[in-house]
Design a protein around this motif. Structure first.
Motif, mmCIF file in Angstrom:
data_model
loop_
_atom_site.group_PDB
_atom_site.id
_atom_site.type_symbol
_atom_site.label_atom_id
_atom_site.label_comp_id
_atom_site.label_asym_id
_atom_site.label_seq_id
_atom_site.Cartn_x
_atom_site.Cartn_y
_atom_site.Cartn_z
ATOM 1 N N HIS A 216 0.852 -1.203 0.000
ATOM 2 C CA HIS A 216 0.000 0.000 0.000
ATOM 3 C C HIS A 216 0.886 1.250 0.000
ATOM 4 O O HIS A 216 0.691 2.169 0.801
ATOM 5 C CB HIS A 216 -0.933 -0.002 1.210
ATOM 6 C CG HIS A 216 -2.018 -1.026 1.129
ATOM 7 N ND1 HIS A 216 -3.216 -0.802 0.479
ATOM 8 C CD2 HIS A 216 -2.079 -2.295 1.600
ATOM 9 C CE1 HIS A 216 -3.973 -1.885 0.566
ATOM 10 N NE2 HIS A 216 -3.308 -2.809 1.240
ATOM 11 N N ASP A 217 1.863 1.265 -0.913
ATOM 12 C CA ASP A 217 2.733 2.417 -1.076
ATOM 13 C C ASP A 217 3.440 2.767 0.237
ATOM 14 O O ASP A 217 3.560 3.935 0.605
ATOM 15 C CB ASP A 217 1.931 3.624 -1.598
ATOM 16 C CG ASP A 217 2.827 4.745 -2.116
ATOM 17 O OD1 ASP A 217 3.973 4.450 -2.507
ATOM 18 O OD2 ASP A 217 2.376 5.907 -2.112
ATOM 19 N N ASN A 218 3.901 1.728 0.941
ATOM 20 C CA ASN A 218 4.616 1.883 2.223
ATOM 21 C C ASN A 218 3.806 2.659 3.261
ATOM 22 O O ASN A 218 4.371 3.410 4.062
ATOM 23 C CB ASN A 218 5.972 2.548 2.010
ATOM 24 C CG ASN A 218 6.984 1.607 1.371
ATOM 25 O OD1 ASN A 218 7.033 0.422 1.683
ATOM 26 N ND2 ASN A 218 7.775 2.125 0.441
ATOM 27 N N GLU A 219 2.520 2.431 3.276
ATOM 28 C CA GLU A 219 1.672 2.983 4.346
ATOM 29 C C GLU A 219 2.194 2.450 5.677
ATOM 30 O O GLU A 219 2.382 1.252 5.842
ATOM 31 C CB GLU A 219 0.232 2.549 4.103
ATOM 32 C CG GLU A 219 -0.775 3.077 5.102
ATOM 33 C CD GLU A 219 -2.189 2.647 4.711
ATOM 34 O OE1 GLU A 219 -2.824 3.344 3.907
ATOM 35 O OE2 GLU A 219 -2.638 1.582 5.194
ATOM 36 N N LYS A 252 0.318 8.638 6.306
ATOM 37 C CA LYS A 252 -0.046 8.575 4.891
ATOM 38 C C LYS A 252 -1.559 8.591 4.687
ATOM 39 O O LYS A 252 -2.077 9.249 3.777
ATOM 40 C CB LYS A 252 0.569 7.333 4.236
ATOM 41 C CG LYS A 252 0.377 7.281 2.723
ATOM 42 C CD LYS A 252 1.119 6.111 2.113
ATOM 43 C CE LYS A 252 2.615 6.364 2.106
ATOM 44 N NZ LYS A 252 3.007 7.423 1.125
#
Length: 437
Positions: A216-219, A252
């Motif tokens: 998750h996009d480096n959440e 985020k």
């Protein structure tokens, strides 16, 4: 388990492990007298963790700190976190995993594991069925959705290392490569004796637990620990209560969760109650708040209703339910009564590195399991003397301990915020050092 570089690679026998059990002295009153004698030494001490207390082997749990203080009681909940299809859903799954880490305390039995020695490591793994049965049920708590058929296994790995002895500090790293999720942090405990209670909470190097969702996009989530107390000493039946609050932030997604513990005794009995809210927040705005202002804003009653996305209520050692804003459905998020710690898989003793916990403490554990306190105490003293000698050698050479596994990009010792420093106190695995499990 394949170990890189200077470490040898050996075959595995994960069916071989040391089974531990509760060890009691034949004379229970002797244990009580010994405990009260130790409590007397704590009067006036501001930080118990700074004291060099060495408990008799007969009072110990036959397990190392590195193995016992493991947050992965429920790896199935851990691997399900990335499956949440909304930020609120993923936050709920993080919260459920957070509550589940205390499954080991469900029976309220106090335990004192071995004090880990510098450079000690504990390595293990879990194989989790890859299905959707670990998803929090949607809708009515009494009618959860049916689980999907199993799809195979997901491996969750754990590497923990003692990176300081005085003060005692360890670093840990959990990962499931298939689900692209990492959990990590530093354990540093501060403890105070108040006269009737022992309060335990995060030390200055403990910046909380970090959960990173690479898919998750480096959440990333940061979970700040609350304080807990060991109370009931005067009655001879000590138990654990949790106070203050745990705070979970996700910069985020712009979400924060506050879990407020309400364990104050009512008519002499603790309530073990918890109330929580998930709400919208602005990470950048936290920079303008002092620590005092932030704590005031994080009080459950001070969170604006317009910002609240979900409410939680229940008991941390019982059931936790969640109700999202705009919904009348209450979800059973977690039930401690139905939770059981997942057994750890480890190499056989013969295949373990000399610095692995079970290998280091094997003589003490074997003696304790045979109720041989004299031998256990003697073997424990040998290990502790070896630890002191190794520490003295480092001091003499003017060297600091160099972790085999971990690097840190930010300082380990800093205030937790505001805002939360997402690099402070977060270990990164050194290139080529992760064991292949």
């Amino acid at each position: 388990m394949a170990l890189p570089k200077s470490e040898s690679a050996t075959s595995l026998d994960s069916s071989v492990s040391i089974k531990t059990e509760n060890i009691e002295l034949a004379d229970g009153s002797s244990k009580v007298k010994m405990v009260f004698g130790l409590l007397k030494k704590l009067v006036g001490v501001k930080d118990i963790s700074s004291m060099r207390l060495s408990l008799p082997a007969s009072l110990l749990e036959p397990e190392s700190n590195l193995e016992f203080w493991n947050y992965m009681d429920r790896p199935d909940y851990f691997v399900s976190i990335p499956d949440g299809d909304t930020p609120v859903e993923r936050m709920l799954r993080v919260i459920r995993w957070w509550f589940a880490k205390d499954t080991k305390w469900r029976d309220q039995r106090l335990r004192k594991p071995y004090n880990s020695v510098l450079g000690e490591r504990f390595i293990c793994w879990w194989d989790v069925p890859a299905d959707n049965s670990t998803a929090p049920p949607k809708g009515d708590a009494a009618n959860p959705i049916a689980p999907s058929p199993p799809l195979g296994n997901l491996r969750v790995t754990c590497v923990t290392e003692q990176i300081s002895h005085h003060p005692p500090v360890s670093a840990y790293y959990y990962e499931c490569k298939d689900k692209k999720i990492i959990g990590r942090g530093v354990d540093h405990i501060a403890a105070r004796f108040t006269g009737t209670n022992i309060k335990v909470g995060p030390g200055s190097q403990n910046q909380g637990i970090f959960i990173t969702l690479q898919s998750h996009d480096n959440e990333e989530y940061n979970i700040q620990h609350p304080w807990a107390s060991v109370t009931g000493w005067l009655s001879g039946s000590p138990y654990v209560v949790v106070g203050e609050r745990a705070v979970i932030t996700c910069p985020k997604s712009g979400l924060k969760a506050v879990l407020e513990y309400k364990d104050e005794p009512t008519f002499g009995k603790p309530k073990f109650a918890v109330e929580g809210k998930i709400f919208k927040y602005d990470f950048a705005s936290d920079k303008a708040y002092s620590e005092k202002d932030r704590k005031e804003r994080e009080k459950i009653g001070k969170i604006p209703d317009a910002e609240v996305l979900c409410r939680l209520t229940g008991q941390w050692n019982g059931q936790i339910t969640a109700t999202e804003t705009g919904s009348t459905a209450t979800r059973l998020l977690f039930d401690m009564n139905e939770s059981t710690p997942a057994p750890k898989q480890v190499p056989s003793l013969d295949d373990q590195h000399p610095m692995e916990s079970r290998k280091i403490w094997a003589p003490v554990t074997a003696a304790l399991l045979q109720n041989d306190s004299n031998t256990a105490t003697s073997e424990k003293r040998i290990i502790e003397d070896r630890q002191r000698a190794a520490a003295a050698e480092l001091d003499k050479a003017g060297k600091a301990f160099d972790s085999w596994f971990f690097d840190f990009k930010g300082p380990r010792d800093a205030k937790p915020g505001p805002p939360v420093n997402m690099d402070c106190g977060k270990p990164f695995m050194k290139e080529g050092r992760a064991p292949v499990l």
